[in-house]
Write a protein that holds these residues in place. Structure first.
Motif, PDB file in Angstrom:
ATOM      1  N   GLN B  50     -10.432  33.300  19.388  1.00 48.35           N
ATOM      2  CA  GLN B  50     -11.523  32.983  20.333  1.00 48.35           C
ATOM      3  C   GLN B  50     -11.172  31.888  21.343  1.00 48.35           C
ATOM      4  O   GLN B  50     -11.986  31.538  22.190  1.00 48.35           O
TER       5      GLN B  50
ATOM      6  N   ARG C 272     -16.588  30.747  14.140  1.00 41.92           N
ATOM      7  CA  ARG C 272     -15.756  31.929  14.356  1.00 41.92           C
ATOM      8  C   ARG C 272     -15.844  32.824  13.129  1.00 41.92           C
ATOM      9  O   ARG C 272     -15.560  32.384  11.998  1.00 41.92           O
ATOM     10  N   THR C 282      -7.910  26.607   5.868  1.00 40.49           N
ATOM     11  CA  THR C 282      -8.362  25.342   6.466  1.00 40.49           C
ATOM     12  C   THR C 282      -7.423  24.847   7.556  1.00 40.49           C
ATOM     13  O   THR C 282      -7.854  24.121   8.456  1.00 40.49           O
ATOM     14  N   ASN C 283      -6.140  25.220   7.505  1.00 41.83           N
ATOM     15  CA  ASN C 283      -5.237  24.745   8.567  1.00 41.83           C
ATOM     16  C   ASN C 283      -5.565  25.375   9.916  1.00 41.83           C
ATOM     17  O   ASN C 283      -5.152  24.869  10.948  1.00 41.83           O
ATOM     18  N   ARG C 284      -6.306  26.459   9.943  1.00 36.29           N
ATOM     19  CA  ARG C 284      -6.697  27.108  11.206  1.00 36.29           C
ATOM     20  C   ARG C 284      -7.728  26.312  11.974  1.00 36.29           C
ATOM     21  O   ARG C 284      -8.053  26.660  13.125  1.00 36.29           O
ATOM     22  N   ARG C 286      -7.820  22.699  11.672  1.00 34.06           N
ATOM     23  CA  ARG C 286      -7.478  21.273  11.532  1.00 34.06           C
ATOM     24  C   ARG C 286      -7.606  20.484  12.830  1.00 34.06           C
ATOM     25  O   ARG C 286      -7.074  20.864  13.865  1.00 34.06           O
ATOM     26  N   GLY C 287      -8.303  19.401  12.732  1.00 32.73           N
ATOM     27  CA  GLY C 287      -8.455  18.491  13.860  1.00 32.73           C
ATOM     28  C   GLY C 287      -9.553  18.887  14.825  1.00 32.73           C
ATOM     29  O   GLY C 287      -9.774  18.196  15.820  1.00 32.73           O
ATOM     30  N   TYR C 290     -14.284  23.527  14.769  1.00 31.67           N
ATOM     31  CA  TYR C 290     -14.582  24.913  14.408  1.00 31.67           C
ATOM     32  C   TYR C 290     -15.013  25.047  12.950  1.00 31.67           C
ATOM     33  O   TYR C 290     -14.597  24.276  12.088  1.00 31.67           O
ATOM     34  N   ASP C 338     -13.199  20.489  22.766  1.00 34.35           N
ATOM     35  CA  ASP C 338     -12.574  21.770  23.127  1.00 34.35           C
ATOM     36  C   ASP C 338     -11.050  21.695  22.937  1.00 34.35           C
ATOM     37  O   ASP C 338     -10.290  21.612  23.891  1.00 34.35           O
ATOM     38  N   GLN C 339     -10.643  21.697  21.688  1.00 28.19           N
ATOM     39  CA  GLN C 339      -9.217  21.573  21.383  1.00 28.19           C
ATOM     40  C   GLN C 339      -8.725  22.739  20.552  1.00 28.19           C
ATOM     41  O   GLN C 339      -9.474  23.349  19.804  1.00 28.19           O
ATOM     42  N   ILE C 340      -7.453  22.998  20.671  1.00 28.97           N
ATOM     43  CA  ILE C 340      -6.814  23.986  19.803  1.00 28.97           C
ATOM     44  C   ILE C 340      -6.400  23.286  18.515  1.00 28.97           C
ATOM     45  O   ILE C 340      -5.820  22.212  18.559  1.00 28.97           O
ATOM     46  N   PRO C 341      -6.730  23.871  17.372  1.00 31.31           N
ATOM     47  CA  PRO C 341      -6.411  23.214  16.100  1.00 31.31           C
ATOM     48  C   PRO C 341      -4.916  22.926  15.945  1.00 31.31           C
ATOM     49  O   PRO C 341      -4.074  23.641  16.465  1.00 31.31           O
ATOM     50  N   LEU C 342      -4.636  21.873  15.213  1.00 31.42           N
ATOM     51  CA  LEU C 342      -3.262  21.498  14.893  1.00 31.42           C
ATOM     52  C   LEU C 342      -2.834  22.302  13.668  1.00 31.42           C
ATOM     53  O   LEU C 342      -2.817  21.796  12.546  1.00 31.42           O
ATOM     54  N   TYR C 343      -2.484  23.538  13.911  1.00 29.04           N
ATOM     55  CA  TYR C 343      -2.219  24.519  12.844  1.00 29.04           C
ATOM     56  C   TYR C 343      -1.139  24.019  11.891  1.00 29.04           C
ATOM     57  O   TYR C 343      -1.277  24.073  10.672  1.00 29.04           O
ATOM     58  N   MET C 344      -0.009  23.565  12.460  1.00 29.28           N
ATOM     59  CA  MET C 344       1.087  23.101  11.594  1.00 29.28           C
ATOM     60  C   MET C 344       1.394  21.654  11.946  1.00 29.28           C
ATOM     61  O   MET C 344       0.933  21.151  12.928  1.00 29.28           O
TER      62      MET C 344
ATOM     63  N   ASN D 198      -3.138  23.100   3.605  1.00 32.99           N
ATOM     64  CA  ASN D 198      -3.953  24.298   3.804  1.00 32.99           C
ATOM     65  C   ASN D 198      -4.459  24.783   2.462  1.00 32.99           C
ATOM     66  O   ASN D 198      -3.765  24.704   1.458  1.00 32.99           O
TER      67      ASN D 198
END
Lengths: 344, 344, 344, 344
Positions: B50, C272, C282-284, C286-287, C290, C338-344, D198
């Motif tokens: 999204q 989402r 949960t890593n999806r 992070r930070g 969402y 409005d940030q993209i998560p810190l996945y890794m 995660n």
């Protein structure tokens, strides 16, 4: 064998119990403490529920004198006086703290910032880096067990100095340790959210293990050297990786280096010379008394890199203490320590 | 600004998208790939569901030529030829791989074991260590973005060499990196049960970043030096801690060192000189473009220890690439990069 | 906008600063505290050196009354009285603690074991589960920000209760949280060597979030229900995964469930609905703010499993607080978030 | 005793070697494999260098028939046919895979999606949940070792069903596992940068251990029940925590529950009933064969929560297999398994 452990509530003490539990000669283990007397040990280490439920006992010298071996796993500054009344008793003393390691009392006071033990007792203590001190350990009743970092650092450098392959004044040791190295006290640097996903450096050029390493080089290789030594905190529980950089003398070949290590450790059951870097890592020794060593000589710089891996709580503390006990009593050196590492 | 990313499925590409998402000048980001064309990007990075659901596009030069900036985040050996048809187009190229970093093609072929890019293109590329290359970056249309380790190593040593405070031939860099440094390919060393609770060493004296660091010292400090450089894998995801040991020249004082660093980075918004070791650690820069530097001079050995911490995916890759883009286009250097680190 | 944060030294406060740093309407942030007055904030959070170096200010009501918004990120039992003098001032109050959440004061005193706030103030506070309370938040000046677990639990169950698809009395919520959930105080359960490589359960059937979840179901779905709720501590820093088990009513189909969620969150930018379990974790998130939701209906048991993932410090605390501020002031709901998560 | 291990290169096989190394009756261990024949075992598990350097041997039935015990630690679908030629030989077979666990072949084929073993062999296999199958194990020569999750789930529920304290149809088991549960194959979910920091859910309502748990309840408690069972992946290497929720029958008291557990496990040396939740966690059993159980009855809901902790590779695989071997041969049940957990 009846064993007493003083200062048993720290990680070193817990590890002694864990390893002595599997020792063929040990009949009884009792735990002594200066606080929390009466509390059941397994309340502090619930991993031992139904296995080791003994109560913490008050420190009492007449009682202590009746054991065969007393291990002290207390913080620096405690055994320096605590052991005094036991010095002339018929009991083997093994101190895991730094209190009797430095033969030069001034060094102790400068680097530890504490009052040293008495010279006569420091003199009496055998510095038990087992692989290099075996003969002295055999005839002793009082062992000062090496520090975790010095164990890794010395095992990976003594053969080089002893065979005169390296240039004094060029030795730099960059060490990395897991968080158990800081013990179980509640400090910020051991908080999960501080230690995890982080690597940091501490006590730069001030670590009390510096004089211990230099003393060990003199003691076992006959070399006076001044080294640089740094310590990093790594987000894992156990393990020390010690990376040593040192310039080799002209004419030093790979063969000479390999022979120096092989000769040094041909009778050392816990030292493993690892041929490939890919086989090397702290997880390869986890939970055991092994010290793995690997090296590479860089032809561009004539500099040798030696890495050593130990479990800081085992070869770096409780395991080596038991190894010393085994040697001292003439037992199989691996008794209680013959385990396969918990790789994963 | 319309941005294209080639090789977008690796960690470097994902990080570019994460950071460009917050850049004030970026209107569109498209992702190109040589495989999995058509797949939705967020299928590979579900963190972006999204948020960034675009499909992976096939590499097509006439299309690519219409973007303002093309970032390549492909493995070594790919952009060396991939970029050729774009060299004379009106588009800014920023390569995150090692393909255009080493000006000496022989070095590339020796250390990477791959065929190098053509000399004319390597010559054209500006080596974008932003803090030291700002003027060159401004006038350029083709940036070769530095490697992660060289970024940390060079930022912590150039001021010392430049001010002539240190002795060539004595520089040893002991670097430690998190696992993202190895990318997202499925290799044994990145398996959780191998990487976790483990620290290991790899590519001893063979790392391709060695010539890059030496070239950087020459390029920015005017010193030809041969260094020792080691890399360790640490059980964390992000972060590089680089520990440099180097002997100082006689007469070098703490003040001179401090002034060298302060002068060098007085206009560098992402370099932070950290006064206390306790304030320093890789978690202090996580997720951001900062490079933290701390040092200590040991009077016993006249040796200086400098530590630098960066996020390998940001200042060590995607972040510095965007920083270079900002400088090149005359934007605010911090656009898209002005974030507070994710400390915990 | 001028923002004050009281109790800023905890993780919640640090996270407020991190997120507000990127908010387009925020001009100034000041931090207030009851201890350590005068200390520079970045001494406690060195990640913020050169970014947020302000000093901790003494709590002073006349000063506080001049801010536009005051966030309180203090422990339970503090804002209940701390906020009183500010209640009639022209300032928006947002409390992140549990002190004003439970409308029934007896519930507060039973579950928290503390004296409750006054009924009139509890009545005034709008329980800010933003997705369900938007209209009330808009007209309010005093927000009680939801707890971390209730946020995940309620977002994943309210649509089901509201659409009458599930059977009261069958709801079991098994929640798992990272260690930041326990804050930065030095307690044994947060020691690295205790939390790492361990999963444990705590406050079984006694967690103070139980009545908050039940109140939320009543408030937003109109259902009185008694639930079972468990909390586990997981060796990671951030993240809550909440797994809910609930029996569906006869006739409830997958379509009806899907429509309930889609309808509920069609205008919710931070929720989402994740189609595949493999995309969920949960890593999806992070930070970021969402909340990811995924579900599966088991035909063997007619039981529905719903999982929700949030970052406990963001959607579970500081992020939702800012989201509420945005809604209350009529700003873009995603401003600062409005940030993209810190996945890794 | 001469031991053969087939499929020794997986984690289960490595763990068998680690534990059998300390077994007093074991004289020799050989490892067999279908690939990598001839490779030295310690190349794959360098933790065993100098300890277990044997080569991987080709699978050869006449050779295999000469061992006392053959453990198979192969993936599902392999031992179903591999064991056939050994069925009538004078050798004890212990299979760690799922191939002989489900007595109903249709269940196997539905849940595993593979062709089942032959009914006659499945019938012959004793399902070795040691604590409940001791008498059958004693008289057997063919053991099907339980799955990791079913071991934890069944040990924590059988006493309740057996004593008729709980209501069928209400049992929900929420299980959490470390990453070793997925083995050492290189899959995305086991990549450090995916698994670390995660928690996720997988195989929702589709896990092949569901029918195994239901069969166990019938086999050992005489109850046919349909359960809900979920599995989560936690960022740690070892350990399963299984949280069971189940409604108790009217009249069930805490005393009755406590007595059911105490009675069930009064002679079980590896099951520990833990009184306080604070004492409970997967790190308390790491590396050992213990199963820790703790419970709490919620008076608000009449629902019982039972948690069980095991090391998935030990009590959940290799350890229980050795425990079964000990029981079968009349050895001390703890031989090779009497260790103190590696708490930290």
């Amino acid at each position: 064998m009846k064993i007493a452990i003083i200062g048993a509530t720290g990680f070193g003490g817990a590890e002694l119990i864990r390893l002595l539990h599997g020792h063929s000669k040990v009949e009884a283990i009792d735990v002594f403490t200066s606080s929390e007397v009466g509390e059941q040990y397994s309340n502090k280490y619930p991993s031992m529920i139904q296995i080791y439920d003994q109560p913490l006992l008050e420190i009492n010298y007449s009682k202590l004198a009746q054991y065969d071996v007393i291990f002290a796993s207390t913080p620096a500054g405690v055994t320096s006086t605590l052991f005094e009344p036991l010095m002339n008793k018929d009991v083997v003393l093994i101190d895991l703290s730094g209190d009797f390691r430095l033969k030069n009392l001034e060094d102790y006071e400068n680097w530890y910032g504490k009052k040293s033990a008495k010279q006569q007792y420091v003199d009496k203590a055998v510095y038990g880096l087992t692989e290099w001190a075996k003969e002295n350990v055999k005839g002793s009743t009082f062992i000062s067990n090496p520090g975790c970092y010095p164990t890794a650092a010395l095992l990976s450098t003594i053969p080089l100095y002893k065979e005169d392959l390296v240039i004094p004044g060029t030795c730099i040791i960059d060490a990395k340790s897991g968080v158990t190295g800081s013990g179980n006290s509640l400090v910020k640097s051991s908080h999960f959210c501080e230690a995890n996903e982080n690597i940091s450096i501490y006590k730069m050029n001030k670590h009390q293990h510096i004089p211990e390493i230099e003393q060990g080089l003199k003691m076992f290789a006959g070399t006076e050297d001044t080294i640089t030594f740094s310590t990093h905190l790594v987000p894992m529980m156990r393990g020390i990786l010690s990376t040593t950089y040192i310039n080799v003398k002209e004419g030093t070949t790979e063969d000479m280096i390999q022979r120096a290590f092989e000769e040094a450790y041909k009778d050392a059951p816990f030292v493993r010379l690892i041929e490939e870097a890919g086989m090397f890592g702290t997880n390869r020794v986890r939970g055991t008394n092994y010290c793995d060593i690997h090296w590479d000589l860089d032809e561009r710089t004539n500099r040798l890199t030696v890495v050593a891996a130990i479990d800081n709580l085992v070869k770096g503390a409780a395991g080596q203490a038991i190894q010393n006990m085994n040697v001292l009593f003439g037992y199989d050196e691996m008794d209680g320590l013959d385990q396969i590492p918990l790789y994963m």
